[in-house]
Design a protein around this motif. Structure first.
Motif, PDB file in Angstrom:
ATOM      1  N   LEU A  51       0.812  -1.223   0.000  1.00  0.00           N
ATOM      2  CA  LEU A  51       0.000   0.000   0.000  1.00  0.00           C
ATOM      3  C   LEU A  51       0.843   1.270   0.000  1.00  0.00           C
ATOM      4  O   LEU A  51       0.312   2.353  -0.248  1.00  0.00           O
ATOM      5  N   VAL A  52       2.138   1.160   0.279  1.00  0.00           N
ATOM      6  CA  VAL A  52       3.010   2.336   0.293  1.00  0.00           C
ATOM      7  C   VAL A  52       3.598   2.500  -1.101  1.00  0.00           C
ATOM      8  O   VAL A  52       4.364   1.668  -1.566  1.00  0.00           O
ATOM      9  N   TYR A  53       3.214   3.584  -1.760  1.00  0.00           N
ATOM     10  CA  TYR A  53       3.688   3.837  -3.124  1.00  0.00           C
ATOM     11  C   TYR A  53       4.987   4.625  -3.149  1.00  0.00           C
ATOM     12  O   TYR A  53       5.692   4.607  -4.141  1.00  0.00           O
ATOM     13  N   GLY A  54       5.296   5.329  -2.075  1.00  0.00           N
ATOM     14  CA  GLY A  54       6.559   6.060  -2.047  1.00  0.00           C
ATOM     15  C   GLY A  54       6.623   7.053  -0.916  1.00  0.00           C
ATOM     16  O   GLY A  54       5.603   7.456  -0.357  1.00  0.00           O
ATOM     17  N   ALA A  56       8.894  10.657   0.136  1.00  0.00           N
ATOM     18  CA  ALA A  56       9.851  11.709  -0.217  1.00  0.00           C
ATOM     19  C   ALA A  56      10.014  12.610   1.004  1.00  0.00           C
ATOM     20  O   ALA A  56       9.025  13.015   1.614  1.00  0.00           O
ATOM     21  N   VAL A  57      11.256  12.888   1.350  1.00  0.00           N
ATOM     22  CA  VAL A  57      11.554  13.723   2.513  1.00  0.00           C
ATOM     23  C   VAL A  57      12.393  14.900   2.037  1.00  0.00           C
ATOM     24  O   VAL A  57      13.407  14.716   1.360  1.00  0.00           O
ATOM     25  N   ASP A  58      11.948  16.111   2.394  1.00  0.00           N
ATOM     26  CA  ASP A  58      12.769  17.282   2.112  1.00  0.00           C
ATOM     27  C   ASP A  58      13.007  18.024   3.426  1.00  0.00           C
ATOM     28  O   ASP A  58      12.813  17.447   4.494  1.00  0.00           O
ATOM     29  N   ASP A  59      13.409  19.266   3.364  1.00  0.00           N
ATOM     30  CA  ASP A  59      13.744  20.016   4.582  1.00  0.00           C
ATOM     31  C   ASP A  59      12.537  20.317   5.460  1.00  0.00           C
ATOM     32  O   ASP A  59      12.696  20.686   6.618  1.00  0.00           O
ATOM     33  N   GLU A  60      11.329  20.181   4.915  1.00  0.00           N
ATOM     34  CA  GLU A  60      10.139  20.561   5.663  1.00  0.00           C
ATOM     35  C   GLU A  60       9.121  19.441   5.849  1.00  0.00           C
ATOM     36  O   GLU A  60       8.376  19.453   6.821  1.00  0.00           O
ATOM     37  N   VAL A  61       9.059  18.496   4.913  1.00  0.00           N
ATOM     38  CA  VAL A  61       7.942  17.550   4.879  1.00  0.00           C
ATOM     39  C   VAL A  61       8.412  16.117   4.622  1.00  0.00           C
ATOM     40  O   VAL A  61       9.322  15.889   3.827  1.00  0.00           O
ATOM     41  N   VAL A  62       7.732  15.196   5.303  1.00  0.00           N
ATOM     42  CA  VAL A  62       7.810  13.782   4.959  1.00  0.00           C
ATOM     43  C   VAL A  62       6.509  13.493   4.228  1.00  0.00           C
ATOM     44  O   VAL A  62       5.432  13.548   4.821  1.00  0.00           O
ATOM     45  N   HIS A  63       6.618  13.248   2.926  1.00  0.00           N
ATOM     46  CA  HIS A  63       5.439  13.054   2.090  1.00  0.00           C
ATOM     47  C   HIS A  63       5.326  11.570   1.773  1.00  0.00           C
ATOM     48  O   HIS A  63       6.209  10.994   1.138  1.00  0.00           O
ATOM     49  N   VAL A  64       4.233  10.958   2.220  1.00  0.00           N
ATOM     50  CA  VAL A  64       4.024   9.524   2.029  1.00  0.00           C
ATOM     51  C   VAL A  64       2.812   9.331   1.121  1.00  0.00           C
ATOM     52  O   VAL A  64       1.731   9.841   1.407  1.00  0.00           O
ATOM     53  N   ARG A  65       3.023   8.586   0.044  1.00  0.00           N
ATOM     54  CA  ARG A  65       1.927   8.260  -0.871  1.00  0.00           C
ATOM     55  C   ARG A  65       1.459   6.849  -0.555  1.00  0.00           C
ATOM     56  O   ARG A  65       2.233   5.905  -0.617  1.00  0.00           O
ATOM     57  N   LEU A  66       0.174   6.733  -0.198  1.00  0.00           N
ATOM     58  CA  LEU A  66      -0.436   5.448   0.146  1.00  0.00           C
ATOM     59  C   LEU A  66      -1.639   5.190  -0.747  1.00  0.00           C
ATOM     60  O   LEU A  66      -2.274   6.131  -1.230  1.00  0.00           O
ATOM     61  N   THR A  67      -1.947   3.934  -0.909  1.00  0.00           N
ATOM     62  CA  THR A  67      -3.172   3.551  -1.595  1.00  0.00           C
ATOM     63  C   THR A  67      -3.892   2.533  -0.731  1.00  0.00           C
ATOM     64  O   THR A  67      -3.401   2.159   0.335  1.00  0.00           O
ATOM     65  N   MET A  68      -5.017   2.095  -1.176  1.00  0.00           N
ATOM     66  CA  MET A  68      -5.769   1.039  -0.501  1.00  0.00           C
ATOM     67  C   MET A  68      -6.062  -0.048  -1.529  1.00  0.00           C
ATOM     68  O   MET A  68      -5.961   0.177  -2.731  1.00  0.00           O
ATOM     69  N   THR A  69      -6.432  -1.201  -1.057  1.00  0.00           N
ATOM     70  CA  THR A  69      -6.736  -2.299  -1.975  1.00  0.00           C
ATOM     71  C   THR A  69      -8.024  -2.031  -2.739  1.00  0.00           C
ATOM     72  O   THR A  69      -8.240  -2.608  -3.798  1.00  0.00           O
ATOM     73  N   SER A  70      -8.867  -1.147  -2.196  1.00  0.00           N
ATOM     74  CA  SER A  70     -10.150  -0.831  -2.828  1.00  0.00           C
ATOM     75  C   SER A  70     -10.578   0.563  -2.405  1.00  0.00           C
ATOM     76  O   SER A  70     -10.347   0.968  -1.260  1.00  0.00           O
ATOM     77  N   ALA A  71     -11.219   1.288  -3.309  1.00  0.00           N
ATOM     78  CA  ALA A  71     -11.736   2.619  -2.976  1.00  0.00           C
ATOM     79  C   ALA A  71     -12.845   2.542  -1.938  1.00  0.00           C
ATOM     80  O   ALA A  71     -13.162   3.530  -1.284  1.00  0.00           O
TER      81      ALA A  71
END
Length: 122
Positions: A51-54, A56-71
């Motif tokens: 479910l974790v698509y990626g 990205a961490v920068d100087d301000e934010v930890v950005h986590v892209r998640l999905t689910m098995t179904s909407a």
């Protein structure tokens, strides 16, 4: 004759099981935090389920892209809250945590780890 054995070198950090762009020192703690989040519908962690698509961490934010098995997943909010709570335990306080729910590409069972497929009998 005194021979010295070479000092053991630290093992390189294992790659995260999802795309990761950020400081190497945060890769393992973030991966471990996300692996503590369980999808209650399948009783497996969200990393093994794929479910974790990626991340990205920068100087301000930890950005986590998640999905689910179904909407229509009834536990979307629970999984997102658990992910943010676990990340909050390992991310430096100066960084904001942003979890983004994405649907593209759609989740498929091929995203599951080998262990998850074995447990699920696939």
């Amino acid at each position: 004759m005194n021979t010295r054995l070479p000092s053991p070198q630290p093992a390189p950090a294992a790659p995260a099981p999802f795309p990761y762009d950020g400081p190497p020192a945060l890769r393992a703690p973030i991966a471990a935090a996300l692996a503590r989040v369980v999808d209650p519908e399948v009783a497996l962690n969200i990393v093994d389920v794929g479910l974790v698509y990626g991340v990205a961490v920068d100087d301000e934010v930890v950005h986590v892209r998640l999905t689910m098995t179904s909407a229509t997943c009834p536990v979307i909010d629970l999984i997102l809250e658990d992910a943010e709570r676990e990340l909050d335990r390992v991310v430096p306080p100066a960084l904001r945590i942003c979890t983004e729910l994405v649907w593209t590409p759609p989740w498929t069972p091929e995203r599951m780890s080998g262990e998850a497929k074995r447990i699920m009998g696939w």
